[in-house]
Design a protein around this motif. Sequence first.
Motif, PDB file in Angstrom:
ATOM      1  N   ASN A 255       6.428  -2.877  12.003  1.00  0.00           N
ATOM      2  CA  ASN A 255       7.246  -1.866  11.339  1.00  0.00           C
ATOM      3  C   ASN A 255       6.763  -0.468  11.695  1.00  0.00           C
ATOM      4  OD1 ASN A 255       4.934  -1.410   9.789  1.00  0.00           O
ATOM      5  ND2 ASN A 255       5.676  -2.615   8.058  1.00  0.00           N
ATOM      6  N   GLU A 256       7.268   0.553  11.002  1.00  0.00           N
ATOM      7  CA  GLU A 256       6.911   1.932  11.331  1.00  0.00           C
ATOM      8  C   GLU A 256       5.436   2.254  11.047  1.00  0.00           C
ATOM      9  OE1 GLU A 256       9.301   2.342   7.408  1.00  0.00           O
ATOM     10  OE2 GLU A 256       8.958   0.852   8.965  1.00  0.00           O
ATOM     11  N   LEU A 261       6.162  -7.223  10.386  1.00  0.00           N
ATOM     12  CA  LEU A 261       7.396  -7.211   9.593  1.00  0.00           C
ATOM     13  C   LEU A 261       7.336  -8.253   8.488  1.00  0.00           C
ATOM     14  CD1 LEU A 261      10.065  -7.027  12.462  1.00  0.00           C
ATOM     15  CD2 LEU A 261       9.317  -5.141  10.997  1.00  0.00           C
ATOM     16  N   LYS A 265      12.577 -10.227   7.672  1.00  0.00           N
ATOM     17  CA  LYS A 265      12.943  -9.478   8.877  1.00  0.00           C
ATOM     18  C   LYS A 265      12.565 -10.243  10.144  1.00  0.00           C
ATOM     19  CE  LYS A 265      12.734  -4.887   6.774  1.00  0.00           C
ATOM     20  NZ  LYS A 265      12.056  -3.571   6.765  1.00  0.00           N
ATOM     21  N   SER A 397       8.222   2.744  17.604  1.00  0.00           N
ATOM     22  CA  SER A 397       8.851   1.916  16.580  1.00  0.00           C
ATOM     23  C   SER A 397      10.332   2.252  16.513  1.00  0.00           C
ATOM     24  CB  SER A 397       8.206   2.162  15.209  1.00  0.00           C
ATOM     25  OG  SER A 397       8.957   1.538  14.189  1.00  0.00           O
ATOM     26  N   TYR A 399      12.116   2.520  14.119  1.00  0.00           N
ATOM     27  CA  TYR A 399      12.402   3.395  12.980  1.00  0.00           C
ATOM     28  C   TYR A 399      12.197   4.867  13.326  1.00  0.00           C
ATOM     29  CZ  TYR A 399      12.054  -1.135  10.713  1.00  0.00           C
ATOM     30  OH  TYR A 399      12.246  -2.447  10.392  1.00  0.00           O
TER      31      TYR A 399
END
Length: 609
Positions: A255-256, A261, A265, A397, A399
């Motif tokens: 993830n960010e 995750l 997800k 990432s 995000y």
Amino acid sequence: MKNKSKKSHPAATGRFADYGEIASNFSYRIYDPRSFSKLIGFISGIAPDSICSLFSILVISIIFAVIIISTFGGAILYFSAYAHFIIFVGYLGLWVVLFFLLLIVKNKIGSINNIKAKGFKLSGHIGTEDVEKIKETYEKNKSFDLGILEGSGGKKNPSLLIGLNSKKRFEHTLIISPTGGGKTSRYIIPGICRDALYPNVSVFAIDIDSPNLYASVKKDWLKSGKTIIFFDPYKTESCEAGGIDLQIRFNPLLNEDKEPLSDEKLFNLSSMLFHLDKREMRSGDIHAHKYYTKRSIDLFYWCLLYFKYRYGVKYFNLVAVKSFFERGVKFIEEEIINFRGENDKKIKILFRNFLELPVYERAKIVTDILNNLDFLNDENVAKRFRCKDKDNSRCFSVYDFFNKDTLFIVGIPKEKMNSGGDNLMSFITSIFINAIYENRRRRLALTVENKNDDDSNRLADECSIFMYLDEFPALSINNFDIELANLRKTNTGVCLTVQDISFLKDRYGDIPLITSNIGTHIVMGHAGYETCKYYSEISGERYIFHKESVRRNSSLPLSADFNETPVASGMFPLISPDELKNMSGSSVFIYTKYLNPFILNLKPQYTSL
């Protein structure tokens, strides 16, 4: 003989949209290929409003007259005894002529300024607007250029550059043209470059001829001070002018915060890697194909959970997962049996379903997983899918794409498309689509929490994402027809390009599955016959009442007995397949759900904005 085809018929349903309807339903700005407005600006810069007065014209005309007479006065004095009188009369006459010429020019400039002030009175029901305001509105709407609508000229019907505003762009766009027809050079590249000028806009694009697209648009995005991320994992160069990192890494399992995750997800990501190929399903056992696809998704997901809870971030990447499967079914079985750690019972129960399958089924499932990860066989690609440590700044990432205006280009060289490049591009595109949904939910949640926060409300309403999927049939994305319907609600517009409409049928089985979710269709000149036939049929028909004056009795004088007789009257296509196919290469046929079809002219070849 006279031909008449003026009368219509109640059954006639097809017609082309007229000038006023097009301008009423689309964004537009005044199109002036000669840049005459620059000339007016130059004159206005030299001659402000105070100069455009009678006194100023008088002074200017005197100066010009003196200069001209002074130049030729010496010759007159030499040849004539009445030189002074001739010079005086010549001066006076020249001054009068120059005065009226400059007065005419002044009035002409005034009439042009008048147009600027009052606006162009367009036909139909378009209100008047200031020319600069029209351009400002066009850009505020984040417009995508379609082509030039030729007008009759003057104040009432100027030529217009027609575009799609952001709302219509969210309804998606399909561009159809054969190879070399200009899909990329006429629409994709100019569209991405123009998006660089708009605030609160991020762009995702794919390039199957890397690095052609990146090289064409980077200048405009850098000039606008926006972020560019170019991810071509086959590229070996490390950096380029402008500080763009060409060796950026990408781990979709994190993830960010560079943490693994969530389990949910990870399951969604597993589903993106495997797709139901409609072509394979049509040629084989549909149920078997669905069965093995589902089994592959489940096993890949279980393996991700195993890596997450056993190794954490250190080995949690696709390259390590691929190596796990490459060691074979026996190795997988031993690893799961000997696993002790967090959630070990849950993972063993999940894997038990796989281990109880017949040997040949287990082998096929593992083989399917490795086939879908074949893009990692390239050493450069494998390197780019590893993030060595938690604080690695070169690890991008997905995000990050939503934090600021960003252009993200996924580039794959043409020669790599058939050796895993198509799977890689499809996988990353699916990841971004899923991230768009998640980002939208986050923004809406932020808006609910901060109802009185103007900034959060603006972000939820104005942030736009545009996706350019060039050569779309090269992608394999599950349920893309449903994705098109859902992306519209997230302020995301998708622009697809195909060489022929038959490619959609080959990939998805049914053309309307895709075309019914697209608001604007652009058919460029010399399109394939299947494309021309399809758009000719859906454009409707018109009734043509054709008459000719026919002489019925040859024995009568030549000037007598001529009567109008219906000839070849009936329903005809609004535009036939042959007319579409033979359309000029500088013309485009626009089919849209907003109004009747129409034809525009292409803009000149793109140059940097």
